[in-house]
Design an enzyme around this catalytic site. Sequence first.
Site, mmCIF file in Angstrom:
data_model
loop_
_atom_site.group_PDB
_atom_site.id
_atom_site.type_symbol
_atom_site.label_atom_id
_atom_site.label_comp_id
_atom_site.label_asym_id
_atom_site.label_seq_id
_atom_site.Cartn_x
_atom_site.Cartn_y
_atom_site.Cartn_z
ATOM 1 N N TRP A 88 0.866 -1.007 0.129
ATOM 2 C CA TRP A 88 0.012 -0.111 0.078
ATOM 3 C C TRP A 88 1.010 1.162 -0.028
ATOM 4 O O TRP A 88 1.930 1.207 0.626
ATOM 5 C CB TRP A 88 -1.041 0.023 1.189
ATOM 6 N N GLU A 133 7.360 7.329 14.344
ATOM 7 C CA GLU A 133 7.661 6.729 13.095
ATOM 8 C C GLU A 133 8.530 7.660 12.326
ATOM 9 O O GLU A 133 9.514 7.131 11.559
ATOM 10 C CB GLU A 133 6.452 6.515 12.476
ATOM 11 N N GLU A 171 8.737 0.924 6.599
ATOM 12 C CA GLU A 171 8.628 1.660 7.481
ATOM 13 C C GLU A 171 8.123 3.291 7.163
ATOM 14 O O GLU A 171 7.446 4.145 8.027
ATOM 15 C CB GLU A 171 9.527 1.726 8.624
ATOM 16 N N HIS A 174 4.881 4.676 7.040
ATOM 17 C CA HIS A 174 3.972 5.071 8.211
ATOM 18 C C HIS A 174 3.883 6.280 8.696
ATOM 19 O O HIS A 174 2.894 6.863 8.777
ATOM 20 C CB HIS A 174 4.513 4.073 9.274
ATOM 21 N N GLU A 224 8.554 -3.652 17.494
ATOM 22 C CA GLU A 224 7.620 -4.186 16.615
ATOM 23 C C GLU A 224 6.410 -4.373 17.225
ATOM 24 O O GLU A 224 5.142 -3.868 16.747
ATOM 25 C CB GLU A 224 8.260 -4.951 15.511
ATOM 26 N N THR A 227 4.646 -1.371 18.690
ATOM 27 C CA THR A 227 3.985 -0.558 17.944
ATOM 28 C C THR A 227 2.821 -1.341 17.149
ATOM 29 O O THR A 227 1.576 -0.456 16.956
ATOM 30 C CB THR A 227 4.887 0.109 16.787
ATOM 31 N N ASP A 256 1.492 -3.984 9.414
ATOM 32 C CA ASP A 256 3.006 -4.113 8.978
ATOM 33 C C ASP A 256 3.959 -4.253 9.996
ATOM 34 O O ASP A 256 4.748 -5.071 9.940
ATOM 35 C CB ASP A 256 3.355 -2.562 8.378
ATOM 36 N N GLU A 257 3.553 -3.791 11.318
ATOM 37 C CA GLU A 257 4.411 -3.744 12.392
ATOM 38 C C GLU A 257 4.125 -5.296 12.904
ATOM 39 O O GLU A 257 5.264 -5.928 13.516
ATOM 40 C CB GLU A 257 3.919 -3.093 13.486
ATOM 41 N N HIS A 260 6.659 -7.357 10.739
ATOM 42 C CA HIS A 260 7.950 -6.894 11.174
ATOM 43 C C HIS A 260 8.309 -7.700 12.389
ATOM 44 O O HIS A 260 9.411 -8.230 12.607
ATOM 45 C CB HIS A 260 7.876 -5.615 11.110
HETATM 46 FE FE FE2 Z 1 7.824 -0.996 12.978
HETATM 47 FE FE FE2 Z 2 6.407 1.830 12.077
#
Ligand code: FE2
Ligand code: FE2
Length: 394
Positions: A88, A133, A171, A174, A224, A227, A256-257, A260
């Site tokens: 995205w 971020e 990242e 974000h 991670e 977050t 996403d976090e 990760h």
């Molecule tokens: Fe992250």
């Molecule tokens: Fe992040």
Amino acid sequence: MQSKVVSNMAINSPFNKSTPTSYKTTTKKSNRVTTLVGQQPISAVIAHPLPPKVTHSMPLEKKELFRSLESWASNSILPLLKPVEKSWQPIEFLPDPSQPFGDFTDEVRALRGRTANLPDEYFVVLVGDMITEDALPTYETFINTLDGVRDETGASPSPWATWTRTWTAEENRHGDLLRTYLYLSGRVDMLKIEKTIQYLIGSGMDPGTENNPYMGFVYTSFQERATFISHGNTARLAQKGGDPLLAKICGTIASDEKRHENAYARIVEKLLEVDTNEAMLAIGEMMRKKITMPAYLMYDGEDPSLFDNFSAVAQRLGVYTAHDYADILEFFIGKWKLEKLTIGLNGEGRRAQDFICGLPLRIRKFQERADERAKKMMTRSVKFSWIFNKEVTL
Ligand SMILES: [Fe+2]
Ligand SMILES: [Fe+2]
């Protein structure tokens, strides 16, 4: 008067009680002395790190171990990244500036309508998360301090370096997305936010990982997941406050976090498999030091307690709390099966294991007592420059 979440962890912290005194080096003792002498009241959630004492604590021969894990990393870690074409991008969640101007402003007006009922305190937390971020250059720099996995050229083909660059690129979206959304909302003072970001990147961070990738990947696993939890909670609050698109944005970032987190946790899992004792010691050492939040040096040019105040609001809204910290630790104890590990540990390793596995309970008891004390304290309000100096209850 004190903040409700403030507690004198420096002295009474469960991180220090019953800590083995020598499961690695004498540095711990001297660090602990520094902690006691410092006696700074610090937030139960964030805790400032100790002064840097140790660098390059991983024996150099262990760099070879990371080299030997390169094909494993290519097969098991790199697939957790998403190709650019399947990722995205921030613009997909934002008003499209290429459409006719009237349509663009209609979308901005709709965005402002959705954010109108979100409380100021919510914006304090979302801004703090966004600033965290946006200090991304600091985190890439930090990962490249780690011996054996750093990007030696800036475009190294090693899977460790490839991971770090591609992770950074993921990242990067974000902060961009949150920042633009906040800008369009009109609810926040962008000048103060931009100053805070410049101060923060200039200050950097020292998570106490000693250029040691064992410790470094424990730190990133925790971060991670932290977050993932906090963006998940800002999503929940946005939904409740009348902005489903912002909820979707925070939820998308949270996923996403999570991806990760899976990668970093998988690396620690592998280290526990191939070098059990060293990995257990690294987890124990990071737990003893506490996982600091990456933006602990944030400053807006005005409030010297900005990070503590932001953390207090995040704690009060339930976006990220000391209980979450204990939950994260418990989660990783289970995921990494730390309680069950018996093979490959020496005496120090077993002491570290006992310390780690007993820590969640101690954190929870400690926090319960801190919560009780906080209930008896008067609440106080603080002005945040990020929201035009409006007051927010801590
Ligand atoms: Fe992250
Ligand atoms: Fe992040």
